[in-house]
Scaffold this motif. Structure first.
Motif, PDB file in Angstrom:
ATOM      1  N   ASP A  29       0.827  -1.203   0.000  1.00 18.65           N
ATOM      2  CA  ASP A  29       0.000   0.000   0.000  1.00 18.65           C
ATOM      3  C   ASP A  29       0.860   1.251   0.000  1.00 18.65           C
ATOM      4  O   ASP A  29       0.591   2.214  -0.708  1.00 18.65           O
ATOM      5  CB  ASP A  29      -0.909   0.043   1.237  1.00 18.65           C
ATOM      6  N   GLU A  32       2.583   1.793  -3.268  1.00 18.72           N
ATOM      7  CA  GLU A  32       1.589   2.314  -4.208  1.00 18.72           C
ATOM      8  C   GLU A  32       1.356   3.789  -3.985  1.00 18.72           C
ATOM      9  O   GLU A  32       1.332   4.575  -4.924  1.00 18.72           O
ATOM     10  CB  GLU A  32       0.252   1.595  -3.997  1.00 18.72           C
ATOM     11  N   SER A  33       1.170   4.135  -2.728  1.00 19.34           N
ATOM     12  CA  SER A  33       0.885   5.524  -2.386  1.00 19.34           C
ATOM     13  C   SER A  33       2.043   6.428  -2.795  1.00 19.34           C
ATOM     14  O   SER A  33       1.857   7.465  -3.417  1.00 19.34           O
ATOM     15  CB  SER A  33       0.619   5.614  -0.888  1.00 19.34           C
ATOM     16  N   CYS A  36       2.115   6.630  -6.638  1.00 17.77           N
ATOM     17  CA  CYS A  36       0.970   7.354  -7.206  1.00 17.77           C
ATOM     18  C   CYS A  36       1.043   8.844  -6.922  1.00 17.77           C
ATOM     19  O   CYS A  36       0.590   9.654  -7.719  1.00 17.77           O
ATOM     20  CB  CYS A  36      -0.345   6.810  -6.673  1.00 17.77           C
ATOM     21  N   ARG A  70       4.629  -4.288 -10.864  1.00 14.46           N
ATOM     22  CA  ARG A  70       3.184  -4.260 -11.066  1.00 14.46           C
ATOM     23  C   ARG A  70       2.659  -2.830 -10.943  1.00 14.46           C
ATOM     24  O   ARG A  70       1.861  -2.358 -11.752  1.00 14.46           O
ATOM     25  CB  ARG A  70       2.501  -5.183 -10.056  1.00 14.46           C
ATOM     26  N   ILE A  71       3.118  -2.122  -9.899  1.00 15.96           N
ATOM     27  CA  ILE A  71       2.614  -0.766  -9.678  1.00 15.96           C
ATOM     28  C   ILE A  71       3.030   0.154 -10.825  1.00 15.96           C
ATOM     29  O   ILE A  71       2.221   0.927 -11.339  1.00 15.96           O
ATOM     30  CB  ILE A  71       3.140  -0.205  -8.330  1.00 15.96           C
ATOM     31  N   SER A  74       0.987  -0.410 -13.798  1.00 11.10           N
ATOM     32  CA  SER A  74      -0.364   0.123 -13.623  1.00 11.10           C
ATOM     33  C   SER A  74      -0.415   1.628 -13.812  1.00 11.10           C
ATOM     34  O   SER A  74      -1.323   2.139 -14.459  1.00 11.10           O
ATOM     35  CB  SER A  74      -0.910  -0.234 -12.243  1.00 11.10           C
ATOM     36  N   VAL A  75       0.553   2.345 -13.255  1.00 11.46           N
ATOM     37  CA  VAL A  75       0.476   3.807 -13.424  1.00 11.46           C
ATOM     38  C   VAL A  75       0.715   4.203 -14.880  1.00 11.46           C
ATOM     39  O   VAL A  75       0.181   5.207 -15.352  1.00 11.46           O
ATOM     40  CB  VAL A  75       1.430   4.595 -12.484  1.00 11.46           C
TER      41      VAL A  75
END
Lengths: 751, 164
Positions: A29, A32-33, A36, A70-71, A74-75
């Motif tokens: 998490d 990701e944060s 992002c 993966r992250i 995704s972005v």
């Protein structure tokens, strides 16, 4: 930069609970944060944030490499408006860890293949653009990117494929050039010239039948509406002429050039575009909507011209912001207003200056597509209702001297009608100048035929009194039907004993009286329809009956179109009338004088949508039953119980199959009715004009032909299932070419 | 590949609020479950004069409305400033939460919230005087909601009598 610094910010939602222990899920998490949020408002510079984040991620690679991969993938796919921030980040990581760079590129290629397989063409564009910007970050070698582009453009040589397929591959290549054109030309100018020349040849020979159907304005002035590929081509041409000098895109990697140019680059693996599959759904072509040019922003920075590539980049980014943040309106607004580079373009002026935009749209109503006028009406009335209906109506007094069927007065009339629905009649009277009184909607009152003694001579009057009293005294259905038997049938010489055949007067007397008693509100009327459902079903047993009930509803509520719409909706849902009956009624001679009013089309499209949802619902039930049976069969349990259940399921599936076929047949029939009626009306008009040597383009004609286009566009997915039948039965070569052209434009959208 | 980023799936306007119906028959968990799947919205801060037609026109912009139930004063049986809007699908109701909540109807900023589902009796105000509880105690003057709050009205008439 520690992980703990990035606490969750509230965009209006609830704060996350802070967990005290570090579990793998939380680390994911937090990663990701961190990723992002990089690039958002911060006390440090973007460069130092990127540098810091690269350091953190590099340290985490041994333990969390897959998660980070993966992250980042995704972005790349989901945050295209921050493309260059993330390509820079990947560049920095690649410089520190060559293997990771290679794995990332491989993961991106895998992701690209998946998105193409799943018809996610818009996301695929973002992925390819990301890869191309990685050339700028020294992650991918320029020649291998050019090779990928060459493979894409070679799709234009494929035979027997839909044009929209090769369109997409050309579009992807062109859309990357604002980002990477300069670099690719520096390294491989000969190949790039060849590529562009191939594209130019393709663009010259591609078919553009679809364009008239998609244009907002029917005039070329003041802004031509270009087909999207033509526009992008012109923008790329201009960029090339300017030697690929592109000044708008934020390029954080420039600050890291000394680090990045030391990095080793990877070659993209050879990428063959997946072949065409019959169920592929390529994006449909578009027309670029232009409303403003540099003369419209007199102060501040100059607006980029329509063929400048900056225009393309800005529009792409703004669209991405809206697509990403549409669910969070405050965040979305903040993102739009804090768009990087906004100081160089008149952004605020054009986002915020709604009054000017409204004025401009009003001025061009005469050539605006009817569907767009609908949206303008809905938007503007809704907007007014949030601002106490304050508007400078006198600015629009030019519409008062025009015929009421002309676009401008029609627009104002419809806006006032919608505004009244959101408020009340007297409010509208109060807000417009007295000069606008002809455009004010009628008071939404019930029109009762059997109102008082002055209607005593009407044939239905006596029974209307009796039945009205019966309803008020809660008489049973049998009693009411008995009373209704006394209504004379204007269609017959002698009444037959049963009085069962279609009797329009019976319907008229009962329904007028019932709806009159229930006129107070929607709820009262719905309740009345529910209570007397049985009687209504009996009265509307035939197609004639169904048509007549709709006629009566219109007659009594003709000053309250909103009520008509909700009653028709209820009657379809409770099967008092069917969809085809509603379509026939809307196109009937009795409704011809209302044909261009917005409420007619709202009812029609709502009816089509209900039909579509009904089919989808039964199809879903069928799928679920089939799945259930499959699961049962896999269990391989023997015994009577199981066989019974399986038998029941098979029966159910058979019934549902029949239901689906019946529903689809009804759906097909609905579209046939609608298109047939359009063809009849339009042909009549065209023939009349021809014999009278009159110009066909009357306001009515423009409205009607654009309504036909609208049916195709709004329900294209469903209609495509029935193309064969439509072509064989209705849209044949014998048809007037004006009407056939609409059909051909529609076909061109997926060809 | 089909990975969603948690940081991006923010949809705060559709989250359930802190309000729980004290008359709900069932426990907190059951109520929350219903709220999270409901197609029904509570709409508050309406004018007493706002009609079902106006509510329908606004909320129909988010999807087909199944029904609207106007909240009534328990004693007078007249509108008392709230209603329920039920959609056929949850998705449409979510859009209303995202885009209609906090905007104007009849010139008033209205508030929408998830409702566990209409049950007979819930259309009535629960204030002592028959309207909504909030109109019992409020001190301000709101001409669209009966003027002063009920308690304030009583004080005013007492004052008037005393000063006379």
């Amino acid at each position: 930069m520690s992980r703990r610094r990035h606490s969750d910010e509230n965009d209006g939602g609830q704060a996350h609970k802070r967990r005290r222990t570090s579990e793998p899920i939380e680390i994911e998490d937090r990663l990701e944060s961190l990723i992002c949020r990089v690039g958002e408002k911060s006390t440090s510079s973007l460069e130092s944030n990127l540098e810091g984040l690269a350091g953190v991620l590099e340290a985490d690679l041994p333990n969390y490499k897959n998660k980070i991969l993966r992250i980042l993938c995704s972005v790349a796919r989901l945050l295209p408006e921050k493309l260059t921030v993330y390509t820079t980040l990947v560049g920095l990581l690649n410089a520190r860890n060559y293997n990771f760079g290679g794995e990332f590129v491989e993961a991106m290629i895998r992701q690209l293949k998946e998105t193409l397989k799943n018809n996610l063409y818009n996301e695929a564009v973002y992925l390819v653009r990301f890869l191309s910007d990685l050339v700028n970050c020294h992650v991918i070698a320029a020649p291998s990117m050019v090779a990928m582009f060459e493979n894409f453009v070679s799709v234009t040589q494929e035979e027997d494929v839909p044009q929209v397929r090769s369109d997409w591959f050309v579009y992807v290549v062109l859309s990357c050039l604002p980002w990477v054109g300069k670099e690719l030309y520096e390294k491989k100018d000969v190949e790039m010239d060849r590529l562009l020349s191939q594209i130019e040849g393709y663009l010259k020979r591609r078919v553009k039948t679809h364009v008239p159907m998609l244009q907002v304005w029917t005039a070329e002035k003041p802004h031509p509406q270009e087909e999207y590929l033509d526009c992008l081509w012109a923008q790329v041409q201009k960029l090339k002429k300017d030697r690929w000098q592109e000044r708008h895109i934020l390029r954080p990697y420039i600050a890291f050039d000394s680090v990045l140019c030391e990095a080793l680059q990877h070659n993209l693996p050879p990428f063959t575009p997946p072949g065409h599959m019959p169920d592929a759904q390529y994006p449909m072509p578009r027309v670029i909507f232009r409303m403003f040019d540099y003369t419209d922003a007199p102060e501040g920075p100059v607006m980029p011209g329509s063929h400048s590539v900056e225009r393309y980049v800005i529009e792409e980014n703004l669209q991405c912001i809206i697509k990403t943040h549409w669910k969070e309106r405050k965040t979305c607004a903040a993102q739009l207003l804090s768009y990087p580079g906004k100081n160089k373009i008149p952004l605020n002026y054009h986002i915020v200056e709604l009054a000017q935009a409204t004025e401009m749209l009003y001025m061009r109503l005469d050539t605006m597509n009817t569907t767009c006028i609908d949206r303008f009406i809905n938007w503007f009335s809704h907007h007014l209702s949030n601002f106490q209906f304050r508007w400078s109506w006198d600015d629009w007094s030019d519409c008062l001297t025009q015929d009421l069927e002309m676009p401008k007065p029609k627009f104002v009339k419809e806006v006032l009608e919608k505004s009244m629905r959101l408020s009340y009649h007297q409010r509208i009277v109060d807000i417009v100048p007295a000069t606008f009184s002809a455009l004010i909607p009628a008071e939404p009152l019930f029109s009762y035929k059997y109102e008082d003694e002055s209607s005593a001579s009407l044939p239905g009057y006596p029974v209307s009194i009796t039945v009205g009293n019966a309803i008020k005294n809660r008489a049973s259905n049998e009693e009411i039907l008995a009373i209704l038997k006394e209504v004379p049938n204007p269609n017959q010489e002698d009444d037959d004993d049963e009085g069962e055949s279609f009797n329009p007067l019976k319907i008229d007397v009962f329904l007028q009286t019932l709806l009159h008693l229930a006129a107070k509100s929607f709820s009262h009327s719905f309740s009345a329809l529910g209570k007397f459902h049985e009687i209504l079903k009996t009265l509307t047993d035939s197609d004639d009956g169904k048509l007549h009930i709709l006629k009566v509803v219109y007659e009594v509520w003709r000053n309250h179109p909103q009520m008509i719409a909700v009653l028709v909706d209820k009657m379809i849902r409770t099967q008092i009338v069917d969809c085809a009956a509603v379509a026939n009624w809307l196109f009937s001679q009795d409704m011809a004088h209302e044909f261009t009013r917005l409420f007619i089309w709202e009812i029609l499209h709502s009816t089509i949508r209900k039909m579509n949802k009904h089919v989808q619902k039964i199809q879903k039930e069928l799928e679920e039953a089939k799945d259930k049976l499959e699961k049962q069969q896999h269990k391989r349990v023997t015994g009577n119980d199981f066989e019974d259940e399986e038998g029941q399921l098979e029966e159910q599936i058979e019934r549902l199959q029949e239901k689906v076929e019946s529903a689809q047949s009804e759906q097909k029939n609905l579209f046939l009715v609608i298109f047939q009626r359009f063809i009849m009306l339009l042909t009549e008009h065209l023939v009349r004009c021809e014999t009278g040597s009159v110009d066909i383009t009357t306001p009515w004609y423009k409205n009607c032909i654009e309504r036909l286009q609208q049916v195709f566009l709004m329900h294209h997915g469903t209609i495509q299932q029935y193309m064969g039948t439509l072509e064989n039965l209705l849209f044949t070569a014998e048809l007037d070419h004006h009407i056939l052209a609409v059909y051909q434009q529609f076909c061109a959208l997926q060809l | 590949m089909s990975s969603k980023l948690n940081a991006l799936t923010s949809d705060s306007y559709t989250e359930i609020s802190q309000y729980r119906d004290q008359h709900f028959k069932g426990n907190r968990y059951e109520q929350e479950k219903l709220l999270k799947h409901s197609n029904t919205l509570y709409v508050g801060n309406l004018s007493f004069y706002t009609t079902e037609e106006q509510v329908h026109e606004l909320f129909a912009k988010c999807g087909d409305v199944k029904r609207i139930i106007i909240g009534l004063d328990k004693i007078k049986k007249t509108a008392c400033g709230f209603c329920f809007v039920e959609y056929y699908t949850r998705g449409d109701a979510e859009n209303a939460m995202r885009f209609v909540n906090g905007t104007r109807l009849d010139d008033r900023i209205i508030r929408t919230d998830w409702d566990a589902g209409f049950k007979e009796g819930r259309q009535y105000g629960r204030g002592k005087s028959g309207g909504q509880v909030r109109d019992e105690y409020r001190q301000d003057y709101d001409p669209a909601r009966g003027g002063y709050g009920k308690l304030a009205q009583q004080h005013r008439s007492t004052e008037a009598r005393n000063s006379f």
